[in-house]
Design an enzyme around this catalytic site. Structure first.
Site, mmCIF file in Angstrom:
data_model
loop_
_atom_site.group_PDB
_atom_site.id
_atom_site.type_symbol
_atom_site.label_atom_id
_atom_site.label_comp_id
_atom_site.label_asym_id
_atom_site.label_seq_id
_atom_site.Cartn_x
_atom_site.Cartn_y
_atom_site.Cartn_z
ATOM 1 N N CYS A 258 3.754 -8.170 15.569
ATOM 2 C CA CYS A 258 5.046 -7.544 15.491
ATOM 3 C C CYS A 258 6.413 -8.592 15.757
ATOM 4 C CB CYS A 258 5.459 -6.643 16.901
ATOM 5 S SG CYS A 258 4.219 -5.380 17.183
ATOM 6 N N LYS B 138 -5.427 6.622 10.549
ATOM 7 C CA LYS B 138 -4.561 5.815 10.161
ATOM 8 C C LYS B 138 -4.773 4.920 9.085
ATOM 9 C CE LYS B 138 -1.393 2.550 12.608
ATOM 10 N NZ LYS B 138 -1.156 1.488 13.567
ATOM 11 N N LYS C 83 -6.107 -1.749 5.866
ATOM 12 C CA LYS C 83 -6.973 -2.018 4.986
ATOM 13 C C LYS C 83 -8.610 -2.519 5.764
ATOM 14 C CE LYS C 83 -4.965 -3.283 1.379
ATOM 15 N NZ LYS C 83 -3.663 -3.903 1.238
ATOM 16 N N HIS D 275 4.355 1.443 1.849
ATOM 17 C CA HIS D 275 5.441 0.645 1.224
ATOM 18 C C HIS D 275 5.884 1.585 0.055
ATOM 19 C CE1 HIS D 275 2.853 -2.635 3.095
ATOM 20 N NE2 HIS D 275 3.784 -2.576 3.693
ATOM 21 N N HIS E 40 0.120 -2.451 17.940
ATOM 22 C CA HIS E 40 -1.010 -3.047 17.143
ATOM 23 C C HIS E 40 -2.515 -2.900 17.869
ATOM 24 C CE1 HIS E 40 1.873 -4.815 14.768
ATOM 25 N NE2 HIS E 40 1.245 -4.640 13.882
ATOM 26 N N CYS F 241 -0.886 -5.020 22.634
ATOM 27 C CA CYS F 241 0.434 -4.451 22.104
ATOM 28 C C CYS F 241 0.486 -3.170 21.764
ATOM 29 C CB CYS F 241 0.501 -5.300 20.773
ATOM 30 S SG CYS F 241 1.446 -4.445 19.609
ATOM 31 N N CYS G 248 3.289 -10.509 20.877
ATOM 32 C CA CYS G 248 2.608 -9.868 19.859
ATOM 33 C C CYS G 248 2.775 -10.720 18.499
ATOM 34 C CB CYS G 248 2.694 -8.468 19.617
ATOM 35 S SG CYS G 248 1.765 -7.815 18.146
ATOM 36 N N HIS H 48 0.877 -1.314 0.186
ATOM 37 C CA HIS H 48 -0.005 0.008 0.063
ATOM 38 C C HIS H 48 0.801 1.317 -0.077
ATOM 39 C CE1 HIS H 48 0.870 0.718 4.213
ATOM 40 N NE2 HIS H 48 0.256 -0.481 4.623
#
Ligand code: ME8
Length: 635
Positions: free
Chosen positions: A129, A299, A302, A21, A147, A144, A126, A18
């Site tokens: 991670c 944030k 997806k 990246h 996350h 976490c 987690c 996405h």
């Protein structure tokens, strides 16, 4: 020549790429192109992180093997990097043998240094991670911190790394400016390390999808130790040929930069340098942790459905405006929000108006005055030069400091001055009266020279479009080097190509309402291999029934198929024998190109081509999703 080694993170293959990246990779590509422009020997690597429990989970949920899952996502990365013009030197996958070799070698060195031991380990884990957290970090809710999802208490015997031993050396490293950037991030990791480092578990028991831990049956290498080592694997570390490793990592002349997002700062700025110290290897010159892209201030994820529709933007606008927007909109190091509106506004004001209009105005005037050529007289004393020289110096400084938005701002100062200069000199007045004198020549030359400098500075950011702008002012971008970033390079009396609009304005209201497809400029079309719908319809694709199939004797790859396309019978030769048995194809439906010129392959005439996806060179046939009459058109 200085050696510059630059890396992006290696991305997980549990999901498609996405905007985040893309961002890191475009930033790294811009930097790599800039370093090449100023004469460095650059090695630029990117790749994919393919091991770990998350990939295993996603593959299981899709009913594929983890390797198949990885292959699918990797091919999407390859396509996307091609589409975005990413100029990486290599692409490393952690499932490659060269990576396994490098991991074994770094572990051998760390072990030889006495920094590994076995111990029982219990902690809050987690899975997203792939990391353990302390009670303090996860709080009473045991969530976490990254996350915000529940962590699990896990207990097992693991190999430990003596991270605590490196606390002082790490702090000494942070004392050097440049080690971790920006400074705010350096302070963040310094505080973390000052608060005390505990030894780190660097193996996992019972995780099937990973690199086996040398000397410890049943254990795999902790994914972060494994993944971070990619930065050495890609240079051949642990392999037979050490040339790249010696040039770009060991060599005293080398600069080593890891470009990462702030989410993985700790792994790169604490664990990685400690592993390297233990292995007796040089540290990175700089770990740069950039900020976070938000979507309309939320944030990006997806699940919330707010990920940017990149395919749409890339198809409509081409790669370069997207690259420009990403680098201009985010103050490098801080967070930024991606909105369609901001994208359209930047496109219209910066590219269509400031750059596009200035360029076309100057080209038009010069063509008219000098018979389709650049002006015959140059000029070395004028206000455009007075603005451009310090602006180019500021651009270069900003590029050295990774302040990409500032570098672009400096270039735009030149465009603003060119416009003001033209308005004050009004060369069109004389041209209206057919007066073409030295003064007109100098004014237009100065303006075009300003644009040439801007386009040269833009080459790392928008490689295709900047080359088009250079071409439009009579410069061949092929031979551009650092010397081109100085006043005076615009050639005299060279032909100007025919005018065309490089950055057509977007109709903002219509675009935001989703009513019109924004235009793609002619130049982008030509340079991005895009085709029109009419071009596409020139290819006739039809469904065919396979009636017979046999291997072609003496050929490793070829199978001869007898197919039925509607009423018609055809012979088609397909290069699929390494992936399929002839017998299993009979009775299947395939898609073939039916209007290709016939060719003879191993003595057999092929009257069409079978469509197959190519997964690392291995064909996977394309079949219709449901049985359809043979001869049905595919479009
Ligand atoms: O962390 N804004 O892989 P990953 C900006 N495999 N950048 C973003 C972003 C956003 N919203 N989202 C992602 C991993 N990124 C590990 C790395 S390296 C040895 C192993 C970018 O697929 C940013 O660079 O989760 C971030 O660090 C990276 O993608 C995380 O990619």
């Amino acid at each position: 020549m200085p050696n510059f080694y630059l890396t992006t993170p290696i991305y997980y293959v549990n999901d498609l790429p996405h905007i985040g990246h893309i961002y890191t990779t475009v930033v790294a590509d811009t930097l790599a192109r800039y370093r090449r422009l100023v004469g460095d020997e650059v090695y630029f690597s990117t790749g994919t992180d393919e091991h770990g429990v998350n990939i295993l989970k996603i593959a299981e949920s899709k009913g594929v093997t983890p390797q198949q899952q990885a292959d699918r996502v990797v091919s999407r990365y390859h396509d996307l990097w091609r589409q975005l013009g990413i100029s990486h030197s290599d692409f490393i996958r952690t499932t490659e043998a060269r990576h396994h070799r490098a991991v074994a070698e770094i572990i051998r060195r760390i072990e030889a240094n006495g920094d590994l031991y076995l111990a029982k380990h219990e902690g809050w884990y987690c899975a997203s991670c792939e990391t353990f957290y302390t009670e303090r970090e996860i709080g009473a809710a045991r969530m976490c911190p990254v996350h915000e999802s529940p962590t699990e208490l896990q207990s097992e015997e693991n190999v430990f790394f003596r991270l605590s031993k490196y606390q002082d050396r790490l702090l000494a490293w942070y004392a050097q400016s440049g080690s971790v950037e920006p400074e705010s991030r350096r302070n963040e990791v310094r505080r973390f390390v000052e608060s005390g480092l505990r030894d780190l578990s660097v193996s996992r028991a019972n995780l099937a999808w990973g690199v086996p831990f040398p000397g410890h049956d049943g254990q795999t290498v902790y994914v972060w130790l494994e993944a971070l080592t990619n930065y050495l694997s890609v240079l051949g570390f642990g392999g037979d040929d050490q040339t790249l490793f010696e040039t770009f990592w060991q060599g005293s002349e080398s600069t080593r930069v890891h470009m990462v997002g702030k989410d993985i700062l700790r792994f790169h700025a604490v664990y990685w340098p400690a592993f390297l110290m233990a292995a007796g290897l040089p540290l990175p010159t700089t770990v740069y942790a950039h900020g976070w892209w938000l979507r309309d201030d939320k944030k990006i994820s997806k699940s919330v459905g707010n990920a940017v529709r990149l395919d749409e933007l890339l198809t409509h606008f081409g790669a370069d405006p997207v690259r420009y927007f990403l680098l201009r909109e985010m103050a490098f190091g801080q967070d930024a929000s991606f909105s369609d509106e901001a994208f359209v506004d930047r496109f219209n004001s910066d590219l269509a108006n400031d750059l596009g209009n200035t360029l076309s105005r100057l080209v038009k005037l010069s063509s008219k005055a000098f018979d389709g050529k650049t002006p015959p007289e140059s000029c070395s004393n004028n206000s455009v030069k007075d603005t451009a020289e310090p602006a180019i110096a500021a651009y270069r400084d900003a590029m050295e400091e990774y302040a990409f938005h500032k570098a672009l701002r400096s270039l735009w100062r030149i465009l603003a001055e060119v416009n003001q200069y033209l308005v004050s000199k009004e060369p069109w007045k004389k041209l209206k009266e057919d007066i073409v004198d030295d003064a007109v020549s100098r004014v237009l030359w100065n303006g075009l020279e300003g644009v040439r400098l801007v386009a040269t500075g833009l080459l790392p950011f928008m490689p295709t479009m900047a080359a088009q702008v250079l071409k439009a002012v009579g410069v061949d971008s092929e031979n551009v080097d650092a010397g081109a970033l100085a006043w005076g390079g615009l050639p005299l009396s060279v032909p100007l190509p025919e005018k065309r609009t490089l950055f057509p304005r977007i109709d903002k209201a219509a675009f935001l309402a989703g009513e019109t497809k924004p235009p793609v400029s002619q130049a982008e079309k030509e340079d991005s291999n895009m085709i029109s719908i009419d071009d596409f319809f020139k290819i006739r694709l039809e469904v065919a029934n396979v009636l017979g199939a046999e291997r072609i004797p003496k050929s490793r790859k070829l199978i001869k198929l007898e197919v039925e396309v509607g009423e018609e019978r055809r012979t088609v030769v397909a290069g699929i024998a390494e992936a399929y048995e002839a017998e299993e194809l009979i009775g299947k439906q395939v898609v073939i190109v039916t209007n290709l010129e016939p060719v003879k392959l191993m003595g057999v005439e092929s009257q069409g081509m079978v469509l197959a996806a190519s997964v690392d060179g291995k064909p996977v046939l394309v079949h219709p999703g449901a049985e359809v009459p043979s001869g049905t058109q595919v479009r």
